[in-house]
Design a protein around this motif. Structure first.
Motif, short mmCIF file in Angstrom:
data_model
loop_
_atom_site.label_atom_id
_atom_site.label_comp_id
_atom_site.label_asym_id
_atom_site.label_seq_id
_atom_site.Cartn_x
_atom_site.Cartn_y
_atom_site.Cartn_z
N ASN A 140 0.79 -1.23 0.00
CA ASN A 140 0.00 0.00 0.00
C ASN A 140 0.82 1.28 0.00
O ASN A 140 0.48 2.24 -0.68
N LYS A 141 1.91 1.30 0.79
CA LYS A 141 2.66 2.54 0.99
C LYS A 141 4.16 2.28 0.97
O LYS A 141 4.63 1.21 1.35
N LEU A 142 4.90 3.32 0.55
CA LEU A 142 6.36 3.28 0.54
C LEU A 142 6.91 4.48 1.29
O LEU A 142 6.28 5.55 1.31
N ALA A 143 8.09 4.32 1.88
CA ALA A 143 8.76 5.44 2.55
C ALA A 143 10.26 5.20 2.53
O ALA A 143 10.72 4.05 2.54
N VAL A 144 11.02 6.30 2.53
CA VAL A 144 12.48 6.24 2.52
C VAL A 144 13.01 6.83 3.82
O VAL A 144 12.57 7.90 4.25
N LEU A 145 13.92 6.10 4.47
CA LEU A 145 14.56 6.58 5.69
C LEU A 145 16.03 6.23 5.62
O LEU A 145 16.42 5.06 5.74
N GLY A 146 16.88 7.23 5.38
CA GLY A 146 18.30 6.98 5.21
C GLY A 146 18.54 6.11 3.99
O GLY A 146 18.05 6.40 2.89
N ASN A 147 19.25 5.01 4.18
CA ASN A 147 19.52 4.09 3.08
C ASN A 147 18.46 3.01 2.95
O ASN A 147 18.61 2.08 2.16
N ASN A 148 17.38 3.14 3.73
CA ASN A 148 16.36 2.11 3.79
C ASN A 148 15.09 2.53 3.04
O ASN A 148 14.71 3.70 3.07
N SER A 175 -0.65 3.97 6.23
CA SER A 175 0.09 5.23 6.10
C SER A 175 1.46 5.09 6.74
O SER A 175 1.64 4.31 7.67
N ILE A 176 2.43 5.85 6.21
CA ILE A 176 3.80 5.85 6.74
C ILE A 176 4.33 7.28 6.71
O ILE A 176 4.14 7.99 5.73
N THR A 177 5.01 7.67 7.77
CA THR A 177 5.70 8.97 7.82
C THR A 177 7.02 8.79 8.56
O THR A 177 7.09 8.06 9.55
N THR A 178 8.06 9.48 8.10
CA THR A 178 9.35 9.45 8.78
C THR A 178 9.66 10.81 9.37
O THR A 178 9.21 11.85 8.87
N SER A 179 10.45 10.80 10.46
CA SER A 179 10.87 12.04 11.10
C SER A 179 12.19 11.77 11.80
O SER A 179 12.24 10.95 12.74
N GLY A 180 13.26 12.43 11.36
CA GLY A 180 14.56 12.13 11.91
C GLY A 180 14.90 10.68 11.64
O GLY A 180 14.82 10.21 10.51
N ASN A 181 15.25 9.94 12.70
CA ASN A 181 15.53 8.51 12.56
C ASN A 181 14.33 7.65 12.91
O ASN A 181 14.45 6.42 12.99
N ASN A 182 13.18 8.26 13.14
CA ASN A 182 11.97 7.53 13.50
C ASN A 182 11.08 7.31 12.29
O ASN A 182 11.03 8.14 11.37
N ILE A 183 10.34 6.21 12.31
CA ILE A 183 9.34 5.94 11.30
C ILE A 183 8.03 5.59 11.99
O ILE A 183 8.01 4.81 12.95
N TYR A 184 6.93 6.20 11.54
CA TYR A 184 5.61 6.00 12.11
C TYR A 184 4.71 5.35 11.07
O TYR A 184 4.72 5.74 9.90
N LEU A 187 -9.15 1.79 15.69
CA LEU A 187 -8.83 3.00 14.93
C LEU A 187 -7.95 2.68 13.72
O LEU A 187 -6.95 1.99 13.83
N SER A 188 -8.37 3.20 12.56
CA SER A 188 -7.59 3.10 11.33
C SER A 188 -6.96 4.45 11.03
O SER A 188 -7.69 5.45 10.90
N VAL A 189 -5.65 4.50 10.92
CA VAL A 189 -4.91 5.76 10.77
C VAL A 189 -4.55 5.95 9.30
O VAL A 189 -3.74 5.21 8.75
N THR A 190 -5.15 6.96 8.67
CA THR A 190 -4.99 7.16 7.23
C THR A 190 -3.94 8.19 6.85
O THR A 190 -3.50 8.24 5.70
N ALA A 191 -3.53 9.06 7.79
CA ALA A 191 -2.52 10.07 7.48
C ALA A 191 -1.82 10.48 8.77
O ALA A 191 -2.44 10.53 9.84
N ILE A 192 -0.51 10.78 8.67
CA ILE A 192 0.32 11.14 9.82
C ILE A 192 1.16 12.35 9.45
O ILE A 192 1.66 12.44 8.32
N ASN A 193 1.31 13.29 10.39
CA ASN A 193 2.20 14.43 10.18
C ASN A 193 3.03 14.64 11.44
O ASN A 193 2.49 14.62 12.56
#
Length: 412
Positions: free
Chosen positions: A122-130, A164-173, A202-208
């Protein structure tokens, strides 16, 4: 008492009349491509869409051409991200696949090694080299540009669908279907549940993530009630943060611009955008310009900021754009003008007093429905009688022909 004080605090909501969102598309493949996600690669816009597969624009979204060589047209894109100079795309028909392109979509290569045969990505995210992939079976990770994918679900319940996926610093949510929100601070080696205080199912559809604040948009999988939550302590506790939005507004996307946060989705009026400049204390309607009704009753799948503009990717139509300067910073300028409404709370009888030339007064209920309207003739103050309407929270909109000033009033 604290709740009453919070409810009685007035707020400002300002927008420039006649300044609005406008479609970017002038010719080419659009409309009706059903956009899924828009990204920028240098000066190129690349759009993943259900009906047109993958398309590219070299003129900020005005004209588009296909770039899906190597991807079967039976596949429907679900998400697209950029890692360094490589574009990753997930597509679905009866199951899902991931493709990558290192030449702006001229050619695409299948990158499915490690995924089971039957899975939905469903979703993709980039965090560093990952690169992370959120699927119908939890989270997968690749640290070699998609050559091999490994499941990383330690702490996430079995067979959890990621929405949904969101990254912040070295964290991924990650937001899930029916199981709330999780985060990892060790690149997916383990995941922590941060659902304390949230509605169950609860279904989480967006994160900021902005500064130390986490916003999530979610819905209850049983009642389908929609919520906007805020945590200021990394998910240890949550509070409803939808002040200024109609009840059950469905937010599908966020983007931050400095200390400003834009939220896109749909409410009773159709497609809409809201802006907060005070960490969710107030959301201001800045969605003027979106068409409503028919195919236009859509939501906003994602935002992109490029140059002086913010682009809203409307999922059933095409991207819209608006100058950031039309929305950001307007509130501070308008606060120099004094408009008071008293008493507040009231029994329905109240006075609007101004020092600027207010031309029209409109009162709406919490669903955005108009319950009162009057045009003024250079009056310094107006006495309004709404004692015949139901008790509750209402919004008084004051229009001087250039700005719209909105205040909350409680009638009890």
């Amino acid at each position: 008492m604290k709740t009453l004080i919070a409810l009685t605090m007035f707020f400002l909501s300002i927008s420039i009349v006649n300044a609005q969102w406008l479609p970017t598309v002038t010719s080419g493949i659009f409309p009706w491509c059903n956009p899924i996600k828009l990204i920028t690669v240098g000066n190129k816009f690349i759009e993943a869409s259900q009906a047109c597969n993958v398309i590219m624009s070299s003129d900020s979204g005005e004209t588009w051409t296909p770039i899906h060589n190597g991807i079967p047209l039976s596949k429907f894109p679900r998400d697209i991200v950029l890692k360094d100079s490589i574009i990753f795309l997930t597509v679905t028909d009866t199951t899902s696949s991931i493709y990558s392109s290192s030449n702006l979509g001229n050619n695409w290569t299948l990158m499915n090694n490690g995924f089971p045969t039957q899975i939905y990505i469903n979703k993709l995210a980039v965090l560093g080299n990952n690169i992370f992939a959120g699927t119908s079976e939890g989270m997968y990770l690749s640290n070699d540009n998609g050559n091999l994918w490994t499941q990383v679900n330690n702490g996430i319940p079995t067979n959890t669908t990621i929405l949904s996926i969101t990254t912040s610093g070295n964290n991924i949510y990650v937001g899930t279907y029916g199981k709330g929100i999780f985060y990892s601070n060790n690149y997916g080696n383990s995941w922590n549940n941060i659902n304390s205080g949230l509605t169950i199912n609860l279904s989480v559809t967006a994160i900021n993530i902005t500064a130390n604040n986490i916003f999530i948009s979610a819905y209850d999988t049983v009642s389908f009630s929609k919520y906007l939550y805020l945590s200021i302590n990394n998910g240890n506790s949550w509070a409803i943060a939808n002040n200024g939005m109609p009840i059950n507004t469905a937010i599908k996307s966020f983007i931050s611009y400095g200390t400003n946060i834009f939220a896109g989705g749909s409410d009773t009026s159709g497609t809409n955008v809201y802006l907060t400049t005070n960490n969710g204390g107030l959301w201001t309607d800045v969605g003027n310009g979106f068409e409503v009704g028919g195919f236009y009753l859509s939501t906003i799948s994602n935002f992109v900021i490029y140059g002086d503009y913010i682009y809203a990717n409307v999922d059933s139509v095409y991207p819209y754009r608006r100058l950031l300067s039309q929305m950001v910073g307007i509130e501070e300028n308008f606060q120099k003008k004094i408009v008071s409404i008293y008493p507040n709370p009231s029994t329905g009888l109240f006075t609007v007093k101004q020092t600027s030339d207010i031309k029209n007064i409109e009162v709406c209920n919490i669903l955005g429905e108009k319950v009162y309207y009057v045009t003024l003739n250079n009056n310094i103050e107006a006495k309004i009688n709404l004692s015949n309407i139901p008790k509750g929270i209402y919004f008084v909109k004051l229009d001087n022909g250039v700005l719209i000033h909105t205040e909350k009033i409680i009638i009890n």
